[in-house]
Design an enzyme around this catalytic site. Structure first.
Site, PDB file in Angstrom:
ATOM      1  N   HIS A  53       8.857 -31.111 -26.154  1.00 55.62           N
ATOM      2  CA  HIS A  53       8.580 -31.992 -25.021  1.00 55.62           C
ATOM      3  C   HIS A  53       7.223 -31.701 -24.388  1.00 55.62           C
ATOM      4  O   HIS A  53       6.966 -32.129 -23.262  1.00 55.62           O
ATOM      5  CB  HIS A  53       9.690 -31.864 -23.977  1.00 55.62           C
ATOM      6  CG  HIS A  53      11.037 -32.272 -24.509  1.00 55.62           C
ATOM      7  ND1 HIS A  53      11.352 -33.575 -24.814  1.00 55.62           N
ATOM      8  CD2 HIS A  53      12.117 -31.533 -24.856  1.00 55.62           C
ATOM      9  CE1 HIS A  53      12.586 -33.632 -25.291  1.00 55.62           C
ATOM     10  NE2 HIS A  53      13.073 -32.394 -25.334  1.00 55.62           N
TER      11      HIS A  53
ATOM     12  N   TRP B 226      -3.680  -1.954  -1.339  1.00 61.56           N
ATOM     13  CA  TRP B 226      -3.637  -3.210  -2.090  1.00 61.56           C
ATOM     14  C   TRP B 226      -3.998  -4.283  -1.076  1.00 61.56           C
ATOM     15  O   TRP B 226      -3.239  -4.564  -0.149  1.00 61.56           O
ATOM     16  CB  TRP B 226      -2.238  -3.443  -2.661  1.00 61.56           C
ATOM     17  CG  TRP B 226      -2.136  -4.656  -3.524  1.00 61.56           C
ATOM     18  CD1 TRP B 226      -2.662  -4.827  -4.769  1.00 61.56           C
ATOM     19  CD2 TRP B 226      -1.462  -5.878  -3.202  1.00 61.56           C
ATOM     20  NE1 TRP B 226      -2.352  -6.080  -5.242  1.00 61.56           N
ATOM     21  CE2 TRP B 226      -1.619  -6.751  -4.309  1.00 61.56           C
ATOM     22  CE3 TRP B 226      -0.745  -6.332  -2.104  1.00 61.56           C
ATOM     23  CZ2 TRP B 226      -1.101  -8.036  -4.346  1.00 61.56           C
ATOM     24  CZ3 TRP B 226      -0.211  -7.614  -2.132  1.00 61.56           C
ATOM     25  CH2 TRP B 226      -0.383  -8.447  -3.248  1.00 61.56           C
TER      26      TRP B 226
ATOM     27  N   LYS C  58       3.394  -2.549  -7.380  1.00 61.02           N
ATOM     28  CA  LYS C  58       4.728  -2.273  -7.930  1.00 61.02           C
ATOM     29  C   LYS C  58       5.825  -3.017  -7.181  1.00 61.02           C
ATOM     30  O   LYS C  58       6.666  -3.653  -7.772  1.00 61.02           O
ATOM     31  CB  LYS C  58       4.991  -0.767  -7.908  1.00 61.02           C
ATOM     32  CG  LYS C  58       6.359  -0.368  -8.454  1.00 61.02           C
ATOM     33  CD  LYS C  58       6.476  -0.653  -9.921  1.00 61.02           C
ATOM     34  CE  LYS C  58       7.853  -0.354 -10.458  1.00 61.02           C
ATOM     35  NZ  LYS C  58       8.061  -0.969 -11.771  1.00 61.02           N
TER      36      LYS C  58
ATOM     37  N   LYS D  89       5.584  -9.839 -19.281  1.00 59.02           N
ATOM     38  CA  LYS D  89       5.102  -8.486 -19.618  1.00 59.02           C
ATOM     39  C   LYS D  89       3.721  -8.575 -20.228  1.00 59.02           C
ATOM     40  O   LYS D  89       2.814  -7.829 -19.881  1.00 59.02           O
ATOM     41  CB  LYS D  89       6.013  -7.839 -20.639  1.00 59.02           C
ATOM     42  CG  LYS D  89       7.117  -6.899 -20.392  1.00 59.02           C
ATOM     43  CD  LYS D  89       7.243  -6.002 -19.269  1.00 59.02           C
ATOM     44  CE  LYS D  89       7.087  -6.526 -17.897  1.00 59.02           C
ATOM     45  NZ  LYS D  89       8.223  -6.496 -17.033  1.00 59.02           N
TER      46      LYS D  89
ATOM     47  N   GLU E 138       0.992  -9.672 -17.633  1.00 62.95           N
ATOM     48  CA  GLU E 138       0.689  -8.766 -16.524  1.00 62.95           C
ATOM     49  C   GLU E 138      -0.034  -7.495 -16.968  1.00 62.95           C
ATOM     50  O   GLU E 138      -0.810  -6.945 -16.199  1.00 62.95           O
ATOM     51  CB  GLU E 138       1.925  -8.446 -15.681  1.00 62.95           C
ATOM     52  CG  GLU E 138       2.950  -7.506 -16.280  1.00 62.95           C
ATOM     53  CD  GLU E 138       4.074  -7.176 -15.301  1.00 62.95           C
ATOM     54  OE1 GLU E 138       5.193  -6.957 -15.767  1.00 62.95           O
ATOM     55  OE2 GLU E 138       3.836  -7.128 -14.083  1.00 62.95           O
TER      56      GLU E 138
ATOM     57  N   GLU F 208      10.514 -13.201 -19.929  1.00 66.85           N
ATOM     58  CA  GLU F 208      10.198 -11.810 -19.600  1.00 66.85           C
ATOM     59  C   GLU F 208       9.136 -11.251 -20.554  1.00 66.85           C
ATOM     60  O   GLU F 208       8.224 -10.532 -20.131  1.00 66.85           O
ATOM     61  CB  GLU F 208      11.489 -10.969 -19.633  1.00 66.85           C
ATOM     62  CG  GLU F 208      11.321  -9.475 -19.433  1.00 66.85           C
ATOM     63  CD  GLU F 208      10.666  -9.076 -18.113  1.00 66.85           C
ATOM     64  OE1 GLU F 208      10.487  -9.915 -17.237  1.00 66.85           O
ATOM     65  OE2 GLU F 208      10.299  -7.891 -17.991  1.00 66.85           O
TER      66      GLU F 208
ATOM     67  N   ARG G  78       1.522   1.590  -6.012  1.00 63.72           N
ATOM     68  CA  ARG G  78       1.742   0.600  -4.951  1.00 63.72           C
ATOM     69  C   ARG G  78       0.485  -0.197  -4.611  1.00 63.72           C
ATOM     70  O   ARG G  78       0.549  -1.203  -3.903  1.00 63.72           O
ATOM     71  CB  ARG G  78       2.237   1.309  -3.680  1.00 63.72           C
ATOM     72  CG  ARG G  78       3.524   2.049  -3.875  1.00 63.72           C
ATOM     73  CD  ARG G  78       3.860   2.846  -2.644  1.00 63.72           C
ATOM     74  NE  ARG G  78       4.228   1.994  -1.534  1.00 63.72           N
ATOM     75  CZ  ARG G  78       5.449   1.546  -1.305  1.00 63.72           C
ATOM     76  NH1 ARG G  78       6.430   1.875  -2.109  1.00 63.72           N
ATOM     77  NH2 ARG G  78       5.690   0.782  -0.266  1.00 63.72           N
TER      78      ARG G  78
ATOM     79  N   CYS H  53       0.852  -1.195   0.000  1.00 69.47           N
ATOM     80  CA  CYS H  53       0.000   0.000   0.000  1.00 69.47           C
ATOM     81  C   CYS H  53       0.886   1.243   0.000  1.00 69.47           C
ATOM     82  O   CYS H  53       2.081   1.165   0.235  1.00 69.47           O
ATOM     83  CB  CYS H  53      -0.863   0.025   1.247  1.00 69.47           C
ATOM     84  SG  CYS H  53      -1.773  -1.507   1.484  1.00 69.47           S
TER      85      CYS H  53
ATOM     86  N   ASN I  60       0.946   0.034   5.975  1.00 68.56           N
ATOM     87  CA  ASN I  60       1.419  -0.817   4.886  1.00 68.56           C
ATOM     88  C   ASN I  60       2.175  -1.964   5.527  1.00 68.56           C
ATOM     89  O   ASN I  60       3.059  -1.731   6.348  1.00 68.56           O
ATOM     90  CB  ASN I  60       2.347  -0.022   3.961  1.00 68.56           C
ATOM     91  CG  ASN I  60       3.033  -0.914   2.936  1.00 68.56           C
ATOM     92  OD1 ASN I  60       2.469  -1.906   2.494  1.00 68.56           O
ATOM     93  ND2 ASN I  60       4.256  -0.563   2.575  1.00 68.56           N
ATOM     94  N   GLY I  61       1.810  -3.199   5.177  1.00 66.14           N
ATOM     95  CA  GLY I  61       2.483  -4.358   5.763  1.00 66.14           C
ATOM     96  C   GLY I  61       1.462  -5.377   6.218  1.00 66.14           C
ATOM     97  O   GLY I  61       0.299  -5.320   5.827  1.00 66.14           O
TER      98      GLY I  61
HETATM   99  O1  M6R Z   1      11.223  -4.368  -6.972  1.00 64.30           O
HETATM  100  P1  M6R Z   1      11.636  -5.715  -7.453  1.00 64.30           P
HETATM  101  O2  M6R Z   1      12.511  -5.682  -8.652  1.00 64.30           O
HETATM  102  O3  M6R Z   1      12.249  -6.572  -6.362  1.00 64.30           O
HETATM  103  O4  M6R Z   1      10.283  -6.438  -7.881  1.00 64.30           O
HETATM  104  C1  M6R Z   1      10.261  -7.773  -8.276  1.00 64.30           C
HETATM  105  C2  M6R Z   1       8.961  -8.114  -8.961  1.00 64.30           C
HETATM  106  O5  M6R Z   1       7.885  -7.926  -8.100  1.00 64.30           O
HETATM  107  C3  M6R Z   1       8.740  -7.272 -10.232  1.00 64.30           C
HETATM  108  O6  M6R Z   1       9.796  -7.416 -11.122  1.00 64.30           O
HETATM  109  C4  M6R Z   1       7.429  -7.698 -10.928  1.00 64.30           C
HETATM  110  O7  M6R Z   1       7.551  -8.993 -11.439  1.00 64.30           O
HETATM  111  C5  M6R Z   1       7.058  -6.688 -12.016  1.00 64.30           C
HETATM  112  N1  M6R Z   1       5.655  -6.429 -11.976  1.00 64.30           N
HETATM  113  C6  M6R Z   1       7.379  -7.161 -13.371  1.00 64.30           C
HETATM  114  O8  M6R Z   1       7.033  -6.264 -14.370  1.00 64.30           O
END
Ligand code: M6R
Length: 614
Positions: free
Chosen positions: A508, A74, A609, A489, A492, A485, A27, A2, A100-101
């Site tokens: 396979h 969040w 994030k 992308k 997500e 990756e 966040r 959050c 937050n936490g």
């Molecule tokens: O802040 P960080 O690089 O540790 O975050 C890791 C992942 O949460 C972050 O890369 C996440 O997978 C992104 N949404 C990818 O785009």
């Protein structure tokens, strides 16, 4: 995860809080709220959904007052609802809290408080906090700070908290244990925020609150003490060195697109920063990791999500250029198994935010076994940086879009530089060879620029293929992580299911998925190794089953142009550095697929994030 903000000063807190929340919305964004002191009461406003809902509510029925606290949520405990949105109040309505936490023992605390007559209005873990503080005051705590310390002493888990007391209306309190929190300082005004972008342009100086600290902020300053004993803590604030512009969209539709376009500049900046002579890399903040790089046999890398994909590329780069053996581990797995670090003298962590809970937990596990930590991180004051023995800063500037873009390619650039530096330190690469590799690396920002210049072509391809339910991404060796990756992308931000696979593994299993409807993104850029021919064979296997091939190919590669339905061309690069350029093309592909689907690209559903909870 959050976002938290707080303001104490002369002004109406609402616009300041809303502006800060807007910059922290990455966040979390399932609900939001503010609380402030107005006419001898705590006024509260909360709405479900993104911040726009709260903004509309405040426009329809304006609030004003000061000081104030705000929150963008969040959800962890309790569904997104108005009742579960923060701030939360004690039963008298005189104490407001944002958090937050995760408070792990909240159920026991809640049962105890309910037994004493407290009525809870939400399902959140957070609501125990105002009730506990109120109980501490009733039990005779000498002042509000002591009440907060007593209450927080009962919590297990992690928190960043801001607390507003109606009966102390010229102050705010902030506390931290395991979740990031900063204090911003300006003339006659003080701020609380989860992250620096929230106070950019408002505060010239910042204090990074440490775990186990409580701060009391008034208009004239902030006093920090330890949560355990209340002993004063003295720490000089740091200058805020990020330009406000860095946290704006700078004319782009979305932060993600802006950040994709920033990549040539970020990559060039890293080369300027770390390549001190045409053949020499200098990484000034490696600390004790630097001498270790000369002698280690093994390195373990821990990271999550996109940063994990960077770790995978890092493994390939370091093993390609030197004799060091590297394991890339998912931090969320590493921390819960019994990792054997006996023969691993150095642990590396990669994280954009430096606040990812699983990465931090893995780092702490390794530290407990006496391993020095080298981190690759984008946020200078982050927990990871502060807990590391050496750092390689990615210097990409604030990344606001939830999908990581420029931070990823900056991580790859840093890893390429680290791999070359390691090989040089070990005497496994000559100065001349380093010069050749660095010259290749110097060409990468321009290659990325070239990919960006062709974004319209990528958009057209995305428009053709975005509507299916699923897509397959294939790549080999250095570009196997690129396939992972690219798929991450895509899923997500466009919500199209996408699977990244090692091209050689397709036969396979995943080959059964291939039919005339399935888009198959094949990363098949020309290489100096045999990987290109092998991948080309896999592309032909897809062709033989009528898959819809979108090839990522090197300029002038007519072989792929004949096979694929669509080709996205990228400039030639050394194979080892091609993941940087190829990632950018796939970022654009995902971006335009999400745009075609009309989605909220910067704030995809269910994501945050940085994931500061397990
Ligand atoms: O802040 P960080 O690089 O540790 O975050 C890791 C992942 O949460 C972050 O890369 C996440 O997978 C992104 N949404 C990818 O785009």
């Amino acid at each position: 995860m959050c976002g938290i903000v707080g303001y104490v000063g002369k002004r109406n807190a609402v616009p300041v809080l809303m502006d800060g929340l807007r910059r922290l919305e990455y966040r979390g964004y399932d609900s939001a709220g503010v609380a402030l002191v107005r006419d001898g009461q705590i006024a509260l406003r909360k709405t479900v959904g993104k911040l726009d809902g709260l903004q509309e509510s405040l426009l329809a029925a304006p609030l004003s007052g000061t000081p104030g606290i705000g929150h963008t949520r969040w959800a962890t405990h309790g569904a997104p609802s108005e009742a579960n949105a923060h701030p939360h109040l004690d039963r008298s309505g005189r104490i407001a809290v944002v958090h937050n936490g995760i408070i792990e023992n909240y159920q026991a605390l809640r049962a105890e408080l309910e037994a004493k007559g407290c009525t809870f209005r939400s399902e959140t873990d957070t609501e125990v906090v105002p009730h506990l503080i109120a109980a501490a005051l009733e039990a005779g705590a000498a002042d509000f700070g002591e009440a907060a310390r007593r209450a927080l002493g009962r919590l297990r888990g992690s928190y960043a908290l801001a607390v507003l007391f109606l009966d102390e209306p010229d102050a705010l309190y902030a506390a931290r244990l395991g979740s990031p929190l900063i204090l911003g300082h300006a003339d006659g005004e003080q701020f609380i925020a989860s992250d620096v972008p929230a106070i950019l342009g408002r505060a010239a100086e910042v204090t990074y609150l440490e775990d186990g600290e409580l701060a009391r902020l008034t208009r004239t300053g902030a006093a920090v003490c330890t949560l355990e004993t209340g002993a004063p803590v003295s720490r000089a604030p740091s200058r805020v060195d990020l330009e406000a512009e860095a946290a704006s969209k700078a004319g782009f539709d979305k932060y993600m697109l802006k950040e994709i376009h920033e990549q040539p500049r970020v990559l060039r900046g890293l080369l300027q920063k770390y390549v001190v002579e045409p053949e020499t890399v200098a990484l000034p903040d490696l600390g004790p990791a630097e001498p270790l790089l000369k002698s280690v046999d093994r390195i373990t890398v821990v990271s999550c999500g996109t940063a994990f994909h960077a770790g995978m590329v890092g493994k390939l780069l370091i093993e390609h250029f030197s004799s060091v053996s590297v394991e890339a581990e998912l931090a969320s797995e590493f921390r819960y198994r019994a990792p054997k670090l006996a023969g691993v003298p150095l642990v590396m962590a990669i994280s954009q935010s430096g606040e990812t809970a699983d990465t931090l937990a893995s780092v702490r596990l390794a530290k407990a076994e006496g391993r020095p930590i080298l981190s690759i991180c984008n946020v200078a004051g982050s927990t990871l940086v502060r807990e590391s023995d050496g750092v390689l800063f990615t210097a990409a500037g604030p990344e606001i879009g939830v999908a990581s873009t420029k931070a990823y390619t900056a991580q790859l650039m840093c890893l390429a530089l680290l791999a070359i530096h390691t090989a040089r330190l070990r005497g496994e690469m000559s100065k001349e060879q380093a010069g050749v590799f660095l010259e290749e690396l110097q060409a990468i920002p321009n290659a990325v620029h070239y990919v960006l210049a062709r974004q319209e072509q990528v958009r057209r391809v995305a428009m053709k293929h975005h509507s299916g339910p699923s897509a397959l991404y294939l790549g080999r060796y250095f570009n196997y992580p690129t396939a992972l990756e690219g798929a991450l992308k895509n899923k997500e931000i466009s919500y199209q299911h996408a699977e990244g696979y090692a091209a050689g593994e397709m036969k396979h299993g995943p080959i059964a998925l291939v039919d005339e409807y399935l888009p198959v993104v094949c990363v098949c850029t020309k290489t100096e190794s045999e990987v290109y021919e092998k991948t080309l064979s896999n592309v032909k296997e897809v062709q033989a089953r009528n898959g819809r091939i979108i090839a990522l190919a090197t300029d002038g590669d007519s072989a792929l142009a004949d096979i694929a339905e669509d080709v996205l061309f990228v400039p030639p690069t050394l194979e080892a550095f091609s993941p940087i350029v190829n990632a950018v093309a796939l970022q654009l592909l995902a971006y335009y697929a999400a745009q075609a689907r009309g989605l909220d690209i910067d704030k995809p559903r269910n994501l945050a994030k940085s994931v500061t909870v397990e």
